[in-house]
Design a protein around this motif. Structure first.
Motif, PDB file in Angstrom:
ATOM      1  N   LEU A 125     107.539  54.685  12.777  1.00 58.11           N
ATOM      2  CA  LEU A 125     108.019  53.616  11.719  1.00 58.11           C
ATOM      3  C   LEU A 125     107.781  52.344  11.996  1.00 58.11           C
ATOM      4  O   LEU A 125     107.288  51.717  11.689  1.00 58.11           O
ATOM      5  N   LYS A 126     106.473  51.882  12.862  1.00 58.10           N
ATOM      6  CA  LYS A 126     106.010  51.071  13.083  1.00 58.10           C
ATOM      7  C   LYS A 126     105.026  50.596  11.458  1.00 58.10           C
ATOM      8  O   LYS A 126     104.783  49.924  11.054  1.00 58.10           O
ATOM      9  N   ALA A 127     104.083  51.839  11.293  1.00 62.22           N
ATOM     10  CA  ALA A 127     103.413  52.214  10.142  1.00 62.22           C
ATOM     11  C   ALA A 127     104.075  51.949   8.739  1.00 62.22           C
ATOM     12  O   ALA A 127     104.136  51.234   7.909  1.00 62.22           O
ATOM     13  N   HIS A 128     105.483  52.330   8.903  1.00 56.82           N
ATOM     14  CA  HIS A 128     105.898  52.148   7.119  1.00 56.82           C
ATOM     15  C   HIS A 128     106.943  50.526   7.270  1.00 56.82           C
ATOM     16  O   HIS A 128     107.764  50.779   6.662  1.00 56.82           O
ATOM     17  N   PHE A 129     107.510  50.392   8.923  1.00 61.76           N
ATOM     18  CA  PHE A 129     108.582  49.438   8.665  1.00 61.76           C
ATOM     19  C   PHE A 129     108.038  48.302  10.150  1.00 61.76           C
ATOM     20  O   PHE A 129     108.849  48.058  11.198  1.00 61.76           O
ATOM     21  N   PRO A 130     106.791  47.806   9.925  1.00 62.69           N
ATOM     22  CA  PRO A 130     106.612  46.847  10.586  1.00 62.69           C
ATOM     23  C   PRO A 130     107.444  45.495  11.424  1.00 62.69           C
ATOM     24  O   PRO A 130     108.429  45.498  10.492  1.00 62.69           O
ATOM     25  N   TYR A 131     107.281  45.538  12.221  1.00 62.00           N
ATOM     26  CA  TYR A 131     108.155  44.106  13.255  1.00 62.00           C
ATOM     27  C   TYR A 131     107.856  43.007  12.498  1.00 62.00           C
ATOM     28  O   TYR A 131     106.901  42.294  11.925  1.00 62.00           O
ATOM     29  N   GLN A 132     109.023  42.635  12.290  1.00 63.21           N
ATOM     30  CA  GLN A 132     109.130  40.974  11.024  1.00 63.21           C
ATOM     31  C   GLN A 132     109.750  39.702  11.988  1.00 63.21           C
ATOM     32  O   GLN A 132     110.866  40.498  12.888  1.00 63.21           O
ATOM     33  N   SER A 133     109.755  38.693  12.181  1.00 59.78           N
ATOM     34  CA  SER A 133     109.781  37.826  13.157  1.00 59.78           C
ATOM     35  C   SER A 133     111.211  37.733  12.638  1.00 59.78           C
ATOM     36  O   SER A 133     111.249  37.490  14.168  1.00 59.78           O
ATOM     37  N   ASP A 134     111.614  38.285  12.462  1.00 57.43           N
ATOM     38  CA  ASP A 134     113.183  37.922  12.073  1.00 57.43           C
ATOM     39  C   ASP A 134     114.201  39.380  12.397  1.00 57.43           C
ATOM     40  O   ASP A 134     115.800  39.431  12.496  1.00 57.43           O
ATOM     41  N   ASP A 135     113.231  40.256  12.960  1.00 55.28           N
ATOM     42  CA  ASP A 135     114.072  41.562  13.580  1.00 55.28           C
ATOM     43  C   ASP A 135     115.349  41.555  14.521  1.00 55.28           C
ATOM     44  O   ASP A 135     115.037  40.677  15.327  1.00 55.28           O
ATOM     45  N   GLU A 136     116.030  42.026  14.057  1.00 56.50           N
ATOM     46  CA  GLU A 136     117.059  42.084  15.173  1.00 56.50           C
ATOM     47  C   GLU A 136     117.502  43.840  16.305  1.00 56.50           C
ATOM     48  O   GLU A 136     117.499  44.754  14.773  1.00 56.50           O
ATOM     49  N   ASN A 137     117.214  43.675  17.099  1.00 52.19           N
ATOM     50  CA  ASN A 137     117.991  45.123  17.890  1.00 52.19           C
ATOM     51  C   ASN A 137     119.183  45.449  17.104  1.00 52.19           C
ATOM     52  O   ASN A 137     120.439  44.990  17.593  1.00 52.19           O
ATOM     53  N   GLU A 138     119.510  45.923  15.972  1.00 52.50           N
ATOM     54  CA  GLU A 138     120.710  46.634  15.524  1.00 52.50           C
ATOM     55  C   GLU A 138     121.632  47.312  16.494  1.00 52.50           C
ATOM     56  O   GLU A 138     122.374  47.944  16.254  1.00 52.50           O
ATOM     57  N   LEU A 139     120.754  48.321  17.138  1.00 44.84           N
ATOM     58  CA  LEU A 139     121.701  49.575  17.338  1.00 44.84           C
ATOM     59  C   LEU A 139     121.134  49.595  19.380  1.00 44.84           C
ATOM     60  O   LEU A 139     119.913  48.982  19.287  1.00 44.84           O
ATOM     61  N   SER A 140     122.000  49.751  20.388  1.00 41.43           N
ATOM     62  CA  SER A 140     121.082  50.131  22.107  1.00 41.43           C
ATOM     63  C   SER A 140     120.286  50.926  21.972  1.00 41.43           C
ATOM     64  O   SER A 140     119.691  51.838  20.977  1.00 41.43           O
ATOM     65  N   ASP A 141     119.511  50.108  23.664  1.00 43.31           N
ATOM     66  CA  ASP A 141     118.631  51.748  23.582  1.00 43.31           C
ATOM     67  C   ASP A 141     118.741  52.575  24.793  1.00 43.31           C
ATOM     68  O   ASP A 141     118.036  52.907  24.455  1.00 43.31           O
ATOM     69  N   GLN A 142     120.513  51.739  25.370  1.00 36.69           N
ATOM     70  CA  GLN A 142     120.257  52.965  25.934  1.00 36.69           C
ATOM     71  C   GLN A 142     121.224  54.896  25.611  1.00 36.69           C
ATOM     72  O   GLN A 142     121.428  54.355  24.530  1.00 36.69           O
ATOM     73  N   ILE A 143     120.986  55.636  26.372  1.00 38.38           N
ATOM     74  CA  ILE A 143     121.208  56.431  26.481  1.00 38.38           C
ATOM     75  C   ILE A 143     122.300  56.874  25.810  1.00 38.38           C
ATOM     76  O   ILE A 143     123.424  56.443  26.488  1.00 38.38           O
ATOM     77  N   SER A 144     122.841  57.901  24.756  1.00 35.39           N
ATOM     78  CA  SER A 144     124.210  57.548  24.478  1.00 35.39           C
ATOM     79  C   SER A 144     124.863  59.235  25.028  1.00 35.39           C
ATOM     80  O   SER A 144     123.975  59.582  25.097  1.00 35.39           O
ATOM     81  N   LYS A 145     125.883  59.407  26.156  1.00 38.26           N
ATOM     82  CA  LYS A 145     125.605  60.716  26.326  1.00 38.26           C
ATOM     83  C   LYS A 145     127.916  60.803  25.782  1.00 38.26           C
ATOM     84  O   LYS A 145     128.308  60.334  25.729  1.00 38.26           O
ATOM     85  N   ALA A 146     127.845  62.299  25.890  1.00 35.84           N
ATOM     86  CA  ALA A 146     129.579  62.499  25.637  1.00 35.84           C
ATOM     87  C   ALA A 146     129.432  63.822  26.818  1.00 35.84           C
ATOM     88  O   ALA A 146     128.377  64.809  27.420  1.00 35.84           O
TER      89      ALA A 146
END
Length: 146
Positions: A125-146
């Motif tokens: 992901l880093k190679a193709h979508f490097p971090y930009q200064s205005d990037d936001e964490n769009e999704l939770s990092d927590q494990i989803s469970k069902a």
């Protein structure tokens, strides 16, 4: 939400979440992990796509979300990438990443397998979508469970 503590301890869960945070630190890409005891669908890939949508991973701005789907008791594992990342990764990337995860799973190293796969996906992901200064964490990092 079912109790999966028999499969993934709180310590292992933190280890996996920390890997997600590390992987996402240098990319605008988003990584999620979804774990459930059994796959309710006939096809694990179909279930992974269903979870992908349920978690709204298809709504990332650059379509660069990656889902690690695990159905523990059914021994099912799928890596599902959105269009943006699928269009740019090498042809065998997801299979080689899946092989790393599964080889750990076969040894009973479930959390290490996920961590290794997450970090490898993060590098791509880093190679193709490097971090930009205005990037936001769009999704939770927590494990989803069902």
């Amino acid at each position: 939400m079912s109790d999966l503590s028999a499969y993934i301890s709180k310590k292992e869960e933190k280890y996996i979440v920390d890997a997600i945070k590390t992987a996402e630190k240098n990319t605008s890409g988003e990584i999620r992990v979804h774990v459930e005891k059994k796959c309710p669908a006939d096809d694990a890939f179909d279930r992974a796509l269903e979870v992908f949508e349920k978690l709204e991973m298809h709504k990332t701005e650059l379509q660069n979300g990656v889902l690690f789907y695990v159905a523990i008791e059914d021994h099912k594992f799928v890596i599902c990438g959105d269009k943006g990342i699928n269009d740019v990764v090498p042809k065998n990337f997801w299979e080689s990443t899946k092989d790393i995860v599964i080889s750990n799973f076969k040894l009973g190293n479930y959390s290490q397998g996920l961590v290794d796969g997450i970090l490898k996906a993060g590098e791509e992901l880093k190679a193709h979508f490097p971090y930009q200064s205005d990037d936001e964490n769009e999704l939770s990092d927590q494990i989803s469970k069902a």
